[in-house]
Write an enzyme that holds these catalytic residues in place. Structure first.
Site, PDB file in Angstrom:
ATOM      1  N   GLU A  46       0.827  -1.208   0.000  1.00 35.82           N
ATOM      2  CA  GLU A  46       0.000   0.000   0.000  1.00 35.82           C
ATOM      3  C   GLU A  46       0.866   1.264   0.000  1.00 35.82           C
ATOM      4  O   GLU A  46       0.557   2.239  -0.705  1.00 35.82           O
ATOM      5  CB  GLU A  46      -0.918   0.005   1.228  1.00 35.82           C
ATOM      6  CG  GLU A  46      -1.888  -1.165   1.278  1.00 35.82           C
ATOM      7  CD  GLU A  46      -1.373  -2.345   2.083  1.00 35.82           C
ATOM      8  OE1 GLU A  46      -2.188  -2.975   2.772  1.00 35.82           O
ATOM      9  OE2 GLU A  46      -0.142  -2.629   2.015  1.00 35.82           O
ATOM     10  N   ALA A 156      14.018 -44.594  -5.286  1.00 33.39           N
ATOM     11  CA  ALA A 156      15.452 -44.890  -5.188  1.00 33.39           C
ATOM     12  C   ALA A 156      15.653 -46.393  -5.354  1.00 33.39           C
ATOM     13  O   ALA A 156      14.736 -47.188  -5.137  1.00 33.39           O
ATOM     14  CB  ALA A 156      16.006 -44.433  -3.843  1.00 33.39           C
TER      15      ALA A 156
END
Length: 354
Positions: A46, A156
């Site tokens: 703002e 993995a």
């Protein structure tokens, strides 16, 4: 408001621990000023927009993606600045979940005779600040768990090797998720198997997220890459003063959070990270820690990259979870997005029955 949100996104990687906020000031059908919050301590959106608008702000409407603040923090209240500038109307997308604001900003404006509105593009504004909202309303970060897997769901090999399952484009995309997070978390198994840095490297970044290692027995090697640069948080459960001293001498922070089973209390860790102003937590861990986080209701969102190959049954999966006897016990997901990233599929999904 769409433009205000677009401006707010410019702070996606920089505003932590503050929210991402944009502001547009318009009058007579024209934009006269706009701004966005860049980082903590810098002017709020703002204030930047008011500076850009100058005298044209008097009698104008301010569109802001989050309710203007009404308290003194690192900067003065934005509600005071809007009042002083002579703004006639303020429209906010989202009410600020911060208890220090929580409606006080809009009330201050109304008390000064300024017309207000709230709720325009509220869902979009909440998504942009999902971590900030989580920390303010739940006291813990929004937890996003990233997985890279083969098409048969393997992350993995059985020996722990996982580099690289996905392609370069997916890895770069993963660094974008890292960069927007306040902290990146992994487990001691991943540290031992892969010795990762867990830094943002594939894209330019103005800051690095905090690195967190879940390491019950404080086994993190003193030469591990994840300790390089200092500041890494190692979270243990079994107190060992010699190991604690050695890790701290290597530049790490050590935190002990044991549960009754002698493991790290993951729920309490989430609350501790919330107290440390972590909005978004990015997880890149192995299947055991992934499973524990999911079982303890610590996961909000999954980002899954699926590669176009198969690894086989003997490899490690995504989650170490107990066997189900009934499908009613399955974890339900809400798929929010599905797209190709290079040659890999990326799925983003929310956990709906944690």
């Amino acid at each position: 408001m769409l433009r205000a949100l677009e401006l707010a996104r410019r702070g996606l990687y920089t505003t932590t621990p503050n929210p991402r906020v944009g502001c547009v000031i318009a009058r007579d059908g024209e934009v006269v000023g706009e701004g966005w919050h860049e980082k903590a301590g810098a002017p709020h959106a703002e204030v930047s927009a008011l500076r850009a608008a100058g005298a044209s702000a008097r009698g104008a409407t301010a569109y802001v993606s989050l309710e203007p603040c009404a308290h003194h923090g690192r900067t003065p209240p934005c509600s005071d600045a809007l009042i002083a500038a002579g703004i006639a109307r303020v429209v906010a997308a989202l009410r600020d979940p911060n208890p220090q604001v929580a409606g006080r900003g809009l009330r201050a404006l109304e008390d000064a005779g300024i017309a207000t509105g709230c709720g325009v593009l509220e869902d979009e504004a909440r998504e942009l600040n999902i971590g900030f909202v989580s920390r303010m309303t739940r006291g813990r970060p929004w937890v996003r768990l990233k997985l890279a897997a083969s098409l048969d769901g393997k992350t993995a090999l059985l020996n722990g090797k996982s580099q690289w399952i996905t392609g370069a484009a997916a890895r770069r995309d993963g660094h974008l998720w890292r960069a927007r997070a306040c902290a990146v978390l992994t487990g001691i198994g991943t540290v031992k198997d892969d010795d990762p840095q867990l830094t943002v490297r594939e894209i330019e970044t103005a800051r690095q997220p905090l690195r967190v290692v879940v390491d019950s027995r404080l086994e993190t090697p003193l030469g591990a890459k994840i300790l390089a640069g200092g500041g890494t948080l190692v979270v243990g459960a079994a107190a060992d003063s010699a190991r604690m001293d050695a890790l701290e001498a290597a530049g790490a922070q050590v935190l002990m959070l044991p549960n009754a089973a002698g493991k790290v209390a993951l729920g309490e860790l989430m609350r501790e990270l919330g107290r440390r102003e972590i909005n978004e937590l990015h997880v890149e861990a192995g299947f055991r820690l992934n499973g524990s986080l999911l079982q303890e209701a610590c996961v909000d969102e999954l980002v899954v990259y699926l590669a176009s190959h198969l690894i086989g049954d003997a490899a490690r999966g995504m989650f170490h979870l107990p066997e189900l006897k009934d499908l009613d016990g399955r974890r339900q997901l809400d798929i929010r997005d599905l797209r190709m990233i290079g040659g890999d599929i990326r799925i983003t999904a929310r956990v709906t029955n944690a």
